[in-house]
Design a protein around this motif. Structure first.
Motif, PDB file in Angstrom:
ATOM      1  N   GLU A   1      33.883 -58.023  72.125  1.00 60.54           N
ATOM      2  CA  GLU A   1      34.511 -58.959  71.207  1.00 60.54           C
ATOM      3  C   GLU A   1      36.011 -58.639  71.110  1.00 60.54           C
ATOM      4  O   GLU A   1      36.386 -57.527  70.712  1.00 60.54           O
TER       5      GLU A   1
ATOM      6  N   ASN B   1      29.578 -50.266  69.114  1.00 64.42           N
ATOM      7  CA  ASN B   1      30.255 -51.248  68.274  1.00 64.42           C
ATOM      8  C   ASN B   1      31.268 -52.037  69.103  1.00 64.42           C
ATOM      9  O   ASN B   1      32.027 -51.473  69.892  1.00 64.42           O
ATOM     10  N   GLY B   2      31.270 -53.348  68.916  1.00 66.51           N
ATOM     11  CA  GLY B   2      32.188 -54.216  69.638  1.00 66.51           C
ATOM     12  C   GLY B   2      31.600 -54.843  70.886  1.00 66.51           C
ATOM     13  O   GLY B   2      32.197 -55.758  71.452  1.00 66.51           O
TER      14      GLY B   2
ATOM     15  N   LYS C   1      38.290 -59.310  69.066  1.00 68.47           N
ATOM     16  CA  LYS C   1      38.821 -58.947  67.755  1.00 68.47           C
ATOM     17  C   LYS C   1      38.504 -57.513  67.380  1.00 68.47           C
ATOM     18  O   LYS C   1      39.183 -56.914  66.556  1.00 68.47           O
ATOM     19  N   LYS C   2      37.444 -56.939  67.964  1.00 73.58           N
ATOM     20  CA  LYS C   2      37.039 -55.575  67.630  1.00 73.58           C
ATOM     21  C   LYS C   2      37.524 -54.539  68.641  1.00 73.58           C
ATOM     22  O   LYS C   2      37.657 -53.368  68.309  1.00 73.58           O
TER      23      LYS C   2
END
Length: 518
Positions: free
Chosen positions: A473, A454-455, A475-476
């Motif tokens: 990313e 994830n990310g 933001k993540k």
């Protein structure tokens, strides 16, 4: 004459104006429009009669024609208005149905809102009960522990502070250890690493040998009655003998290159002699094994002479000789060892380091590959254990153990030289090989495993699969999580993938700020 025409035109314009007005108020003012039209026609007729009967007749005909056209248009407009009225009525009915449906939904929503209100009240009651239970539990804990809440909080925060200080101290010590080097040593490391960056590993092992025969009748003699000859041969040599439909050829398969070479020489001698039976096979195999031991000794001695490293230990000489029949990703291991020895000596000479030490460490750096199929462990660990067993210094053992980056921390500039020379020899054009299909599948699988986290935004396999560069990313994933993500990815790659050497995991987080100047 001109006045009559003007009057006629005026009458026509008036009729058209009445037509436009009648379009707007067609349903309510149709009778009034007809009277107006007649009056205009009669006035035009009276005016025209005073001038000329012929012109009056023409005007009357024109008015009749216009009236007929007007009546036709009025009829069409009436039909259009009727159709529009029907559509409006239908839309009105649809709107009524929709309004009824909306009213029904409003009633449903109103009922649900009441249910939600009751549930919300019930939840607030539950939460208040939970808060009460928490307070009771806290009081019980305080009573059992003999500590007040503030005292327990202070103790917990003190313990966390100590852990944080310890972690930061360990990190600070590690960073200082990596950066606190003399300028001369740092320059040598930079030069070594710069040379090392040309590395790229990707290849496949060779595990078979082929023996050519004059005709296929010999295959039956090699197999023997009920397979006794081939079974005896495989038992004595420790190889798999493949006798198939391949014309005038027999394949010998084994991961141990020395055993494979012994089997090849023995089989060639048996075919040339013509006497193939279990007793003769045992005799020939034993003779070839004795010859092979002598050959390994001579090969090892010759390798030590070519490397310029004097060595009197028989076991090390023998292991060096065995490297002649060991391949690593298609590259002959003895030739690779000699290349590393020459490269290490040249680099050490340029950097002003101990040339003889680097040559000896390079000669021993992969010696464990001669017995890695017999001893558990990685080849660099086995090589380091052999060097330690025969009295080499800790510095030498570290240089051997750390020639693959990431498995041990190099403790000397000479260790960086060994790693650099090894990488250059493995990465030179034509040194190693791998099928394009396997190579591409390995890179695709590597990128696929990384993208599952994830990310992760983009993942690229680079340096022939020895590095994977990951863009996340922002933001993540924050700056603190990038190191954790790199660690987790490295663990998953180790568990799920098979690959030569090692893979560097690089996580990149980029923050961009944009504004518009007006």
């Amino acid at each position: 004459m001109g006045n009559i025409i003007v009057i006629v035109i005026t009458a026509f314009v008036a009729s058209v104006a009445g037509y436009i007005l009648r379009l707007v108020y067609a349903k309510l003012n149709i009778r009034s429009a007809e009277q107006t039209s007649k009056r205009i026609a009669e006035e035009a007729w009276l005016i025209a009669e005073t001038k000329s009967k012929g012109i009056l007749l023409d005007a009357r005909l024109a008015v009749d024609r216009e009236r007929k056209e007007f009546e036709h248009k009025i009829k069409e407009r009436r039909q259009s208005v009727q159709n529009m009225e029907n559509r409006l009525n239908q839309r009105e009915e649809n709107l009524d149905r929709r309004i009824d449906a909306i009213d029904k939904k409003e009633k449903d929503l109103s009922g649900r809102e009441k249910d939600f209100s009751s549930k919300e009240h019930l939840l607030s009651v539950k939460f208040s009960e939970i808060d009460k239970i928490k307070e009771e539990q806290k009081k019980i804990l305080e009573k059992n522990s003999g500590l007040a809440r503030e005292e327990a909080k202070k103790i917990l925060m003190s313990a966390m502070e100590e852990d944080a200080k310890k972690s930061s101290a360990d990190l600070l010590q590690r960073l200082e250890q990596e950066t606190h080097e003399t300028a001369d040593k740092k320059a040598k490391e930079i030069l070594s690493i710069a040379i090392q960056r040309i590395a790229a590993e990707h290849t496949a092992d060779t595990t078979t040998s082929t023996v050519q025969i004059s005709n296929d009748e010999i295959k039956g003699r090699i197999i023997g009655r009920e397979g006794r000859n081939i079974r005896a041969f495989e038992q004595l040599t420790g190889v798999d003998l493949i006798v198939d439909d391949t014309p005038e050829a027999i394949t010998i398969s084994a991961f141990d290159g020395v055993r494979r070479q012994i089997a090849k020489i023995a089989l060639e001698r048996l075919i040339a002699d013509g006497r193939i039976h279990p007793a003769r096979i045992e005799e020939v195999v034993e003779k070839v094994k004795r010859d092979m031991e002598q050959h390994l000794k001579e090969t090892g001695e010759q390798a030590a002479i070519e490397a310029g490293v004097p060595c009197s230990n028989f076991e090390i000489i023998r292991l060096l000789g065995k490297l002649k029949y060991r391949t690593s990703y298609g590259q002959n291991q003895l030739q690779h060892t000699l290349e590393v020895t020459w490269l290490a000596g040249a680099i050490a000479g340029e950097l002003g380091l101990d040339v003889m030490f680097c040559k000896k460490a390079a000669l021993l750096h992969d010696i464990g590959k001669a017995v890695d199929h017999e001893v558990e462990g990685t080849h660099y660990q086995i090589s380091a254990d052999i060097a330690k067993k025969y009295g080499e210094s800790p510095k030498m053992v570290n240089a051997i153990l750390s020639h693959h980056e990431g498995f041990a921390v190099p403790s000397s500039p000479e260790a960086f030289v060994i790693a650099t020379a090894d990488t250059i020899s493995a990465a030179r054009p034509g040194a190693r090989k791998e099928s394009v299909g396997r190579y591409l599948k390995r890179l695709e699988k590597l990128e696929k495993v990384v993208k599952e986290f994830n990310g992760v935004s983009i993942a690229y396999a680079m340096q022939a699969g020895r590095e994977v560069r990951i863009l996340v990313e922002p933001k993540k994933v924050d700056d603190n999580q990038t190191q954790i993500l790199a660690h987790d990815i490295a663990k998953k790659v180790e568990q799920e993938l098979e690959y030569p050497g090692h893979i560097k995991i690089t996580v990149v987080r980029e923050t961009r700020a944009q504004e518009i100047a007006k």
